[in-house]
Write a protein that holds these residues in place. Sequence first.
Motif, PDB file in Angstrom:
ATOM      1  N   GLU A  15       0.884  -1.261   0.003  1.00  0.00           N
ATOM      2  CA  GLU A  15       0.037   0.022   0.015  1.00  0.00           C
ATOM      3  C   GLU A  15       0.830   1.310   0.123  1.00  0.00           C
ATOM      4  O   GLU A  15       0.582   2.220  -0.641  1.00  0.00           O
ATOM      5  CB  GLU A  15      -0.928   0.006   1.333  1.00  0.00           C
ATOM      6  N   LYS A  16       1.946   1.225   0.723  1.00  0.00           N
ATOM      7  CA  LYS A  16       2.843   2.280   0.899  1.00  0.00           C
ATOM      8  C   LYS A  16       3.375   2.606  -0.473  1.00  0.00           C
ATOM      9  O   LYS A  16       3.718   3.559  -0.810  1.00  0.00           O
ATOM     10  CB  LYS A  16       3.886   2.264   1.992  1.00  0.00           C
ATOM     11  N   ARG A  17       3.972   1.588  -1.212  1.00  0.00           N
ATOM     12  CA  ARG A  17       4.731   1.478  -2.333  1.00  0.00           C
ATOM     13  C   ARG A  17       3.908   2.090  -3.347  1.00  0.00           C
ATOM     14  O   ARG A  17       4.263   3.049  -4.150  1.00  0.00           O
ATOM     15  CB  ARG A  17       4.936   0.372  -2.817  1.00  0.00           C
ATOM     16  N   LYS A  18       2.383   1.686  -3.286  1.00  0.00           N
ATOM     17  CA  LYS A  18       1.538   2.522  -4.545  1.00  0.00           C
ATOM     18  C   LYS A  18       1.489   3.974  -4.231  1.00  0.00           C
ATOM     19  O   LYS A  18       1.373   4.685  -5.244  1.00  0.00           O
ATOM     20  CB  LYS A  18       0.131   1.865  -4.220  1.00  0.00           C
ATOM     21  N   SER A  19       1.464   4.382  -2.949  1.00  0.00           N
ATOM     22  CA  SER A  19       1.446   5.883  -2.830  1.00  0.00           C
ATOM     23  C   SER A  19       2.759   6.572  -3.030  1.00  0.00           C
ATOM     24  O   SER A  19       2.718   7.537  -3.326  1.00  0.00           O
ATOM     25  CB  SER A  19       0.830   6.098  -1.254  1.00  0.00           C
ATOM     26  N   ALA A  20       3.901   5.890  -2.761  1.00  0.00           N
ATOM     27  CA  ALA A  20       4.960   6.713  -2.454  1.00  0.00           C
ATOM     28  C   ALA A  20       5.682   6.712  -3.929  1.00  0.00           C
ATOM     29  O   ALA A  20       6.506   7.659  -4.441  1.00  0.00           O
ATOM     30  CB  ALA A  20       6.078   5.881  -1.671  1.00  0.00           C
ATOM     31  N   PHE A  25      11.536  11.135  -8.276  1.00  0.00           N
ATOM     32  CA  PHE A  25      12.949  11.131  -7.509  1.00  0.00           C
ATOM     33  C   PHE A  25      13.070  10.594  -6.060  1.00  0.00           C
ATOM     34  O   PHE A  25      14.054  10.001  -5.551  1.00  0.00           O
ATOM     35  CB  PHE A  25      13.253  12.497  -7.797  1.00  0.00           C
ATOM     36  N   ALA A  26      12.167  11.163  -5.183  1.00  0.00           N
ATOM     37  CA  ALA A  26      12.353  10.629  -3.738  1.00  0.00           C
ATOM     38  C   ALA A  26      12.084   8.878  -3.893  1.00  0.00           C
ATOM     39  O   ALA A  26      12.641   8.434  -2.986  1.00  0.00           O
ATOM     40  CB  ALA A  26      11.173  11.368  -3.092  1.00  0.00           C
ATOM     41  N   PHE A  27      11.426   8.386  -4.473  1.00  0.00           N
ATOM     42  CA  PHE A  27      11.170   6.837  -4.523  1.00  0.00           C
ATOM     43  C   PHE A  27      12.386   6.245  -5.225  1.00  0.00           C
ATOM     44  O   PHE A  27      12.633   5.310  -4.559  1.00  0.00           O
ATOM     45  CB  PHE A  27       9.836   6.731  -5.445  1.00  0.00           C
ATOM     46  N   TYR A  28      12.434   6.658  -6.240  1.00  0.00           N
ATOM     47  CA  TYR A  28      13.568   5.896  -6.971  1.00  0.00           C
ATOM     48  C   TYR A  28      15.106   6.253  -6.711  1.00  0.00           C
ATOM     49  O   TYR A  28      16.153   5.315  -7.186  1.00  0.00           O
ATOM     50  CB  TYR A  28      13.425   5.863  -8.656  1.00  0.00           C
ATOM     51  N   ILE A  29      15.443   7.497  -6.030  1.00  0.00           N
ATOM     52  CA  ILE A  29      16.813   8.086  -5.857  1.00  0.00           C
ATOM     53  C   ILE A  29      16.785   8.079  -4.391  1.00  0.00           C
ATOM     54  O   ILE A  29      17.999   7.445  -3.532  1.00  0.00           O
ATOM     55  CB  ILE A  29      17.064   9.111  -6.585  1.00  0.00           C
ATOM     56  N   GLY A  30      15.982   8.990  -3.900  1.00  0.00           N
ATOM     57  CA  GLY A  30      16.149   9.198  -2.439  1.00  0.00           C
ATOM     58  C   GLY A  30      16.080   8.075  -1.732  1.00  0.00           C
ATOM     59  O   GLY A  30      16.648   7.722  -0.545  1.00  0.00           O
ATOM     60  N   ARG A  31      14.668   7.593  -1.739  1.00  0.00           N
ATOM     61  CA  ARG A  31      14.501   6.279  -0.940  1.00  0.00           C
ATOM     62  C   ARG A  31      15.556   5.359  -0.918  1.00  0.00           C
ATOM     63  O   ARG A  31      16.085   4.735   0.254  1.00  0.00           O
ATOM     64  CB  ARG A  31      13.233   5.702  -1.302  1.00  0.00           C
ATOM     65  N   SER A 172     -10.675  17.044  13.078  1.00  0.00           N
ATOM     66  CA  SER A 172     -11.899  17.784  13.731  1.00  0.00           C
ATOM     67  C   SER A 172     -13.098  17.345  13.205  1.00  0.00           C
ATOM     68  O   SER A 172     -14.001  16.897  13.726  1.00  0.00           O
ATOM     69  CB  SER A 172     -11.735  19.364  12.970  1.00  0.00           C
ATOM     70  N   ILE A 173     -13.186  16.741  11.909  1.00  0.00           N
ATOM     71  CA  ILE A 173     -14.414  16.233  11.117  1.00  0.00           C
ATOM     72  C   ILE A 173     -14.232  14.567  11.123  1.00  0.00           C
ATOM     73  O   ILE A 173     -15.031  14.097  10.507  1.00  0.00           O
ATOM     74  CB  ILE A 173     -14.776  16.651   9.956  1.00  0.00           C
ATOM     75  N   GLY A 174     -13.011  13.984  11.402  1.00  0.00           N
ATOM     76  CA  GLY A 174     -12.947  12.637  11.324  1.00  0.00           C
ATOM     77  C   GLY A 174     -12.638  12.159  10.088  1.00  0.00           C
ATOM     78  O   GLY A 174     -12.565  10.843   9.737  1.00  0.00           O
ATOM     79  N   SER A 175     -12.341  13.017   8.928  1.00  0.00           N
ATOM     80  CA  SER A 175     -11.732  12.434   7.835  1.00  0.00           C
ATOM     81  C   SER A 175     -10.544  11.747   7.310  1.00  0.00           C
ATOM     82  O   SER A 175      -9.840  12.369   8.357  1.00  0.00           O
ATOM     83  CB  SER A 175     -11.983  13.596   6.588  1.00  0.00           C
ATOM     84  N   LYS A 176     -10.477  10.822   6.959  1.00  0.00           N
ATOM     85  CA  LYS A 176      -9.198  10.156   6.725  1.00  0.00           C
ATOM     86  C   LYS A 176      -8.460  10.825   5.753  1.00  0.00           C
ATOM     87  O   LYS A 176      -7.264  10.247   5.742  1.00  0.00           O
ATOM     88  CB  LYS A 176      -9.733   8.337   6.611  1.00  0.00           C
ATOM     89  N   ASP A 177      -8.906  11.206   4.801  1.00  0.00           N
ATOM     90  CA  ASP A 177      -8.099  11.767   3.707  1.00  0.00           C
ATOM     91  C   ASP A 177      -8.763  12.958   3.071  1.00  0.00           C
ATOM     92  O   ASP A 177      -9.751  13.044   1.984  1.00  0.00           O
ATOM     93  CB  ASP A 177      -8.015  10.824   2.447  1.00  0.00           C
ATOM     94  N   ALA A 178      -8.573  14.377   3.756  1.00  0.00           N
ATOM     95  CA  ALA A 178      -9.485  15.338   3.530  1.00  0.00           C
ATOM     96  C   ALA A 178      -9.045  15.859   2.031  1.00  0.00           C
ATOM     97  O   ALA A 178      -8.077  16.056   1.770  1.00  0.00           O
ATOM     98  CB  ALA A 178      -9.157  16.337   4.608  1.00  0.00           C
ATOM     99  N   GLY A 179     -10.135  15.767   1.347  1.00  0.00           N
ATOM    100  CA  GLY A 179     -10.134  16.385   0.103  1.00  0.00           C
ATOM    101  C   GLY A 179      -9.104  15.347  -0.978  1.00  0.00           C
ATOM    102  O   GLY A 179      -8.751  15.898  -2.058  1.00  0.00           O
ATOM    103  N   GLY A 180      -8.979  14.242  -0.545  1.00  0.00           N
ATOM    104  CA  GLY A 180      -8.120  13.164  -1.383  1.00  0.00           C
ATOM    105  C   GLY A 180      -6.771  13.608  -1.369  1.00  0.00           C
ATOM    106  O   GLY A 180      -6.088  13.291  -2.315  1.00  0.00           O
ATOM    107  N   MET A 181      -6.043  14.719  -0.533  1.00  0.00           N
ATOM    108  CA  MET A 181      -4.806  14.648  -0.676  1.00  0.00           C
ATOM    109  C   MET A 181      -3.858  13.831  -0.213  1.00  0.00           C
ATOM    110  O   MET A 181      -2.700  13.833  -0.774  1.00  0.00           O
ATOM    111  CB  MET A 181      -4.599  16.230  -0.144  1.00  0.00           C
ATOM    112  N   LYS A 182      -4.307  13.264   0.668  1.00  0.00           N
ATOM    113  CA  LYS A 182      -3.363  12.247   1.611  1.00  0.00           C
ATOM    114  C   LYS A 182      -2.700  11.084   0.700  1.00  0.00           C
ATOM    115  O   LYS A 182      -1.604  10.526   0.626  1.00  0.00           O
ATOM    116  CB  LYS A 182      -3.793  12.027   3.110  1.00  0.00           C
ATOM    117  N   ASP A 183      -4.059  10.482   0.259  1.00  0.00           N
ATOM    118  CA  ASP A 183      -3.863   8.943  -0.648  1.00  0.00           C
ATOM    119  C   ASP A 183      -3.483   9.553  -2.097  1.00  0.00           C
ATOM    120  O   ASP A 183      -4.113   9.889  -2.724  1.00  0.00           O
ATOM    121  CB  ASP A 183      -5.223   8.466  -0.584  1.00  0.00           C
TER     122      ASP A 183
END
Length: 242
Positions: A15-20, A25-31, A172-183
């Motif tokens: 799951e983390k791989r799909k997101s990251a 650059f961060a995934f293929y070089i930095g990580r 505040s409102i209990g959203s797991k991913d406000a606005g779809g930004m986190k996922d």
Amino acid sequence: MITPKEIEQKTMSPEKRKSAKNDYFAFYIGRPLTYVLTIPFLYTNISPNAVSYISFVPTIVGFVLLAMGKNELALFGGWFAFFLWSMLDGIDGNIARYKKQFSKMGDTLDAAAGYFAMALIFFGAGIAATNDAACLLNNWFGSYPNVYTIFGGLSGMCTIMPRLIMHKAMTSIGSKDAGGMKDRTHYGVVKILALNITSVPGMVQILLLVCIFTHMLDLYTVAYFFINLAVMVISMRSIFKG
């Protein structure tokens, strides 16, 4: 003997791989670099939180060098300090996941260090542009050199503002991913492009390094101000709409 491959397997879930992986650059070089640098830490008793605390130091040093540096070597030192922060930012998470040492304080420290770096890298670049008499846009803003410092400071604010609002909405409102930004797994082409351009451990640092040696920090600062402003407006619209 601990290997980078072993660290990757223990710290990178599917799951983390799909997101990251959308942050190229961060995934293929930095990580992968952080996997190598994490190995010595795993043979010590240094906690993830300790590494998070340490990561504040290069951020402050990097800002000071960018703000006060009078030559390319000093500015390069500032860039390298922010690069070191990005490595430590990955190392603390690797240690936490590898040793299963999770804590709410750890998440808070990691986020705080990240916000600190995001704000100061743009602010520092703006001050560095102000101090560079050879910058490209001086014909336009030569009479108002402090405009780059203002653009840099505002750019840093635009970077962290949507994230702060997103986390506030989530608590505040209990959203797991406000606005779809986190996922990030469902990001479209436009969001992936914006993510990569504004990624502080990625393109932001690469372009900063290039602009230091080409005396284009003014262009860098102004361009990122408008980019970060646009991303902030769009992100906040998504959060409030969501």
